[in-house]
Design a protein around this motif. Structure first.
Motif, mmCIF file in Angstrom:
data_model
loop_
_atom_site.group_PDB
_atom_site.id
_atom_site.type_symbol
_atom_site.label_atom_id
_atom_site.label_comp_id
_atom_site.label_asym_id
_atom_site.label_seq_id
_atom_site.Cartn_x
_atom_site.Cartn_y
_atom_site.Cartn_z
ATOM 1 N N THR A 122 0.827 -1.212 0.000
ATOM 2 C CA THR A 122 0.000 0.000 0.000
ATOM 3 C C THR A 122 0.859 1.259 0.000
ATOM 4 O O THR A 122 0.517 2.251 -0.641
ATOM 5 N N LEU A 123 1.962 1.202 0.725
ATOM 6 C CA LEU A 123 2.873 2.355 0.745
ATOM 7 C C LEU A 123 3.470 2.614 -0.635
ATOM 8 O O LEU A 123 3.497 3.751 -1.114
ATOM 9 N N VAL A 124 3.944 1.562 -1.278
ATOM 10 C CA VAL A 124 4.625 1.708 -2.564
ATOM 11 C C VAL A 124 3.638 2.062 -3.676
ATOM 12 O O VAL A 124 3.843 3.017 -4.431
ATOM 13 N N ILE A 125 2.550 1.275 -3.769
ATOM 14 C CA ILE A 125 1.582 1.530 -4.831
ATOM 15 C C ILE A 125 0.874 2.868 -4.622
ATOM 16 O O ILE A 125 0.688 3.642 -5.560
ATOM 17 N N GLY A 144 14.831 -2.616 -1.646
ATOM 18 C CA GLY A 144 13.921 -1.628 -2.210
ATOM 19 C C GLY A 144 13.836 -0.381 -1.352
ATOM 20 O O GLY A 144 13.825 0.744 -1.875
ATOM 21 N N SER A 145 13.791 -0.547 -0.032
ATOM 22 C CA SER A 145 13.749 0.604 0.873
ATOM 23 C C SER A 145 15.013 1.452 0.727
ATOM 24 O O SER A 145 14.948 2.696 0.699
ATOM 25 N N SER A 146 16.152 0.794 0.638
ATOM 26 C CA SER A 146 17.433 1.514 0.521
ATOM 27 C C SER A 146 17.506 2.289 -0.788
ATOM 28 O O SER A 146 17.898 3.471 -0.808
ATOM 29 N N LEU A 147 17.133 1.639 -1.892
ATOM 30 C CA LEU A 147 17.173 2.323 -3.187
ATOM 31 C C LEU A 147 16.157 3.461 -3.244
ATOM 32 O O LEU A 147 16.422 4.507 -3.848
ATOM 33 N N GLY A 148 15.001 3.266 -2.605
ATOM 34 C CA GLY A 148 14.000 4.332 -2.582
ATOM 35 C C GLY A 148 14.514 5.572 -1.879
ATOM 36 O O GLY A 148 14.282 6.702 -2.334
ATOM 37 N N PRO A 205 -1.066 3.599 4.383
ATOM 38 C CA PRO A 205 -1.222 4.979 3.910
ATOM 39 C C PRO A 205 -0.987 6.030 4.994
ATOM 40 O O PRO A 205 -0.378 7.065 4.736
ATOM 41 N N GLU A 206 -1.488 5.781 6.228
ATOM 42 C CA GLU A 206 -1.335 6.780 7.282
ATOM 43 C C GLU A 206 0.114 6.934 7.702
ATOM 44 O O GLU A 206 0.581 8.050 7.949
ATOM 45 N N SER A 207 0.841 5.820 7.800
ATOM 46 C CA SER A 207 2.258 5.915 8.151
ATOM 47 C C SER A 207 3.034 6.610 7.045
ATOM 48 O O SER A 207 3.974 7.374 7.317
ATOM 49 N N GLY A 208 2.615 6.359 5.788
ATOM 50 C CA GLY A 208 3.251 7.052 4.671
ATOM 51 C C GLY A 208 2.991 8.540 4.712
ATOM 52 O O GLY A 208 3.897 9.354 4.488
ATOM 53 N N ASN A 209 1.748 8.917 5.023
ATOM 54 C CA ASN A 209 1.396 10.335 5.095
ATOM 55 C C ASN A 209 2.109 11.017 6.263
ATOM 56 O O ASN A 209 2.603 12.138 6.149
ATOM 57 N N ALA A 210 2.184 10.312 7.405
ATOM 58 C CA ALA A 210 2.819 10.883 8.593
ATOM 59 C C ALA A 210 4.330 11.029 8.415
ATOM 60 O O ALA A 210 4.939 11.964 8.951
ATOM 61 N N SER A 211 4.936 10.102 7.676
ATOM 62 C CA SER A 211 6.393 10.117 7.509
ATOM 63 C C SER A 211 6.843 10.886 6.271
ATOM 64 O O SER A 211 8.042 11.048 6.045
ATOM 65 N N GLU A 265 11.482 15.330 1.062
ATOM 66 C CA GLU A 265 10.117 14.812 1.016
ATOM 67 C C GLU A 265 10.104 13.341 0.602
ATOM 68 O O GLU A 265 10.841 12.931 -0.293
ATOM 69 N N TYR A 266 9.273 12.569 1.256
ATOM 70 C CA TYR A 266 9.050 11.138 1.008
ATOM 71 C C TYR A 266 10.183 10.233 1.498
ATOM 72 O O TYR A 266 10.064 9.011 1.406
ATOM 73 N N MET A 267 11.244 10.799 2.057
ATOM 74 C CA MET A 267 12.320 9.970 2.597
ATOM 75 C C MET A 267 11.799 9.077 3.719
ATOM 76 O O MET A 267 12.163 7.895 3.833
ATOM 77 N N GLY A 268 10.918 9.623 4.538
ATOM 78 C CA GLY A 268 10.394 8.879 5.678
ATOM 79 C C GLY A 268 9.630 7.632 5.280
ATOM 80 O O GLY A 268 9.576 6.651 6.041
ATOM 81 N N ILE A 269 9.010 7.647 4.097
ATOM 82 C CA ILE A 269 8.254 6.484 3.635
ATOM 83 C C ILE A 269 9.152 5.254 3.555
ATOM 84 O O ILE A 269 8.758 4.140 3.948
ATOM 85 N N PHE A 270 10.367 5.453 3.091
ATOM 86 C CA PHE A 270 11.261 4.310 2.906
ATOM 87 C C PHE A 270 11.868 3.851 4.230
ATOM 88 O O PHE A 270 12.260 2.687 4.358
ATOM 89 N N LEU A 271 11.924 4.742 5.225
ATOM 90 C CA LEU A 271 12.295 4.316 6.568
ATOM 91 C C LEU A 271 11.206 3.398 7.133
ATOM 92 O O LEU A 271 11.498 2.348 7.724
ATOM 93 N N VAL A 272 9.954 3.789 6.919
ATOM 94 C CA VAL A 272 8.824 2.998 7.414
ATOM 95 C C VAL A 272 8.798 1.618 6.756
ATOM 96 O O VAL A 272 8.589 0.603 7.428
ATOM 97 N N THR A 273 9.017 1.559 5.442
ATOM 98 C CA THR A 273 9.006 0.254 4.762
ATOM 99 C C THR A 273 10.106 -0.651 5.306
ATOM 100 O O THR A 273 9.919 -1.873 5.411
ATOM 101 N N GLY A 274 11.245 -0.068 5.665
ATOM 102 C CA GLY A 274 12.327 -0.867 6.238
ATOM 103 C C GLY A 274 11.937 -1.457 7.588
ATOM 104 O O GLY A 274 12.202 -2.635 7.867
ATOM 105 N N ILE A 275 11.289 -0.657 8.428
ATOM 106 C CA ILE A 275 10.843 -1.133 9.744
ATOM 107 C C ILE A 275 9.810 -2.251 9.581
ATOM 108 O O ILE A 275 9.835 -3.267 10.293
ATOM 109 N N ILE A 276 8.893 -2.062 8.638
ATOM 110 C CA ILE A 276 7.857 -3.074 8.397
ATOM 111 C C ILE A 276 8.484 -4.375 7.907
ATOM 112 O O ILE A 276 8.041 -5.472 8.272
#
Length: 429
Positions: free
Chosen positions: A48-51, A110-114, A175-181, A188-199
């Motif tokens: 959901t985060l990526v798509i 994928g998180s690292s490359l993102g 989506p909410e974690s993506g929006n918050a991060s 911008e959007y760097m936090g999304i890839f931190l979240v995907t790594g944690i998940i």
């Protein structure tokens, strides 16, 4: 053939072979399904985060509007390639657990490359990132097949539906974690890839706790020929068409919904709400889809999914700009119905495919891999074309409607194939 070490590490005495019909549900079964539920939830969180953010991320780092669907296409391409060259062999040789953990490792790449792509504004690296996320999903989505193997046969429909319903958690967490991060860092959007790594790390923990069956030994002399014979059956071809259509119909409007809504005057919060409710609708039916399949079977359930897909197009065609009195209700109702239809169709296809290898358990991984390869590759080709279709239609509301005309065409053709297959079964007895 799996090694003795692999068999001992990937299983316990509880799971020594394919489950038997005379077994009942035990505490171990419940624990395994619970861990799979959360592992699936983690997998879907990242999906959901990526798509949900792929087009927005691509646009933020300089991609043109015509190329906004390329990262999403790379995602599906990664899923299809891993299904062709990794899963058929790794699941058989190393077992479920090792291969699922390998998929999670792809997700970490994928998180690292993102993170690199948004830090240095490299659209190509962004597509490489989604490619690896696609590989992670291509392996992770086999959890639904593993659910079939974890329980007695009479509980398989409910097991698949239960595990897939784990996506309900992901509907909002992703989506909410993506929006918050999104603005967690200066970039911008760097936090999304931190979240995907944690998940991904959480996913690895849940996967490690599942007691998967030991790998089935492959007959290397006949497996390819026997697999080819199985793939020629209508019980393989038709559900693959069904699942491919479900993914295409679902991913096309979902992938461009937030971009289209932004262009039509809707706020980011409104578009996020639409996507969240869509994701929720994709997985909450899992609580009753198992009962639906048990009562009507996968074929009739497939017709139900196609009927809902066609109904969903009515509100999607009624979507309008804010200036012309458009309401968010049309977007919500249309994408919710698409989510429900996807769940029923995708689960039906998964159970239907199980009929193919029921009498050939050693070939199940090859059949499952072939299923996912065709499903992700064909739907990925269509998804790549969606931004071009959207642009060819003039973007905005006209582009949105042209896109949904193509979606309607896929739903109609798939319905006709299902009707033809049903008639052929009755004629041939």
């Amino acid at each position: 053939m799996a090694s003795e070490d692999t068999e001992s590490n990937d299983s316990s005495p509880h799971h020594t072979d394919v489950t038997r019909e005379d077994e009942s549900i035990t505490t171990r079964h419940i624990l395994d399904l619970t861990f799979c539920f959360f592992a699936w939830a983690c997998t879907i969180c990242n999906v959901t985060l990526v798509i949900g953010s792929s087009a927005l991320v691509a646009k933020s780092i300089g991609s043109s509007d015509k190329l906004l669907s390329i990262p999403l296409g790379a995602f599906f391409l990664g899923a299809s390639i891993v299904s062709l060259v990794v899963t058929p062999w790794m699941f058989s040789m190393k077992g479920r657990k090792f291969t699922f953990l390998l998929g999670i490792f792809f997700g970490i790449i994928g998180s690292s490359l993102g993170a690199v792509s948004v830090a240095f504004r490299y659209p190509l690296v962004n597509s490489m990132s989604t490619f690896f996320f696609g590989m992670a999903m291509g392996i992770g989505f086999h959890i639904r097949f593993a659910a079939i193997e974890l329980v007695p046969e009479k509980f398989t429909s409910k097991a698949v539906a239960l595990v897939v319903s784990g996506g309900c958690l992901a509907a909002f967490i992703g989506p909410e974690s993506g929006n918050a991060s999104r603005n967690l860092f200066d970039t911008e959007y760097m936090g999304i890839f931190l979240v995907t790594g944690i998940i991904n790390i959480a996913n690895a923990a849940f996967t490690a706790l599942v007691d998967f069956p030991r790998p089935q030994m492959r007959d290397t002399n006949n497996s390819l020929f026997d697999t080819f014979l199985l793939l020629r059956q209508s019980n393989f071809i038709v559900p693959v068409i069904l699942e491919t259509s479900c993914w295409s119909i679902m991913a096309a409007p979902m992938g461009l919904a937030r971009t289209a809504m932004t262009e039509l005057g809707y706020s980011m919060r409104q578009s996020l709400l639409v996507i969240e409710l869509h994701f929720l609708a994709m997985y909450i039916p899992g609580f009753f889809t198992g009962a639906l399949l048990q009562r009507f079977g996968p074929i009739i359930s497939s017709f139900i999914s196609m009927a809902i897909f066609l109904i969903s197009l009515v509100p999607l065609f009624l979507c309008e700009t804010i200036e012309n009195g458009g309401s968010i209700a049309s977007w919500i109702s249309g994408l919710i119905l698409i989510g429900i239809a996807w769940n029923i169709g995708f689960t039906s296809g998964t159970v239907w495919i199980g009929k193919v290898y029921k009498d050939f358990p050693t070939l199940r991984v090859s059949v499952q891999a072939a299923n996912d390869f065709f499903m992700f590759f064909i739907s990925g080709v269509y998804v790549v074309s969606t931004s071009f279709i959207y642009e060819a239609g003039g973007s905005g509301i006209s582009g949105w409607r042209i896109l949904n005309f193509t979606v309607a065409g896929i739903a109609v053709v798939t319905s006709l194939i299902l009707i033809g297959d049903t008639l052929w079964r009755r004629i041939s007895g």
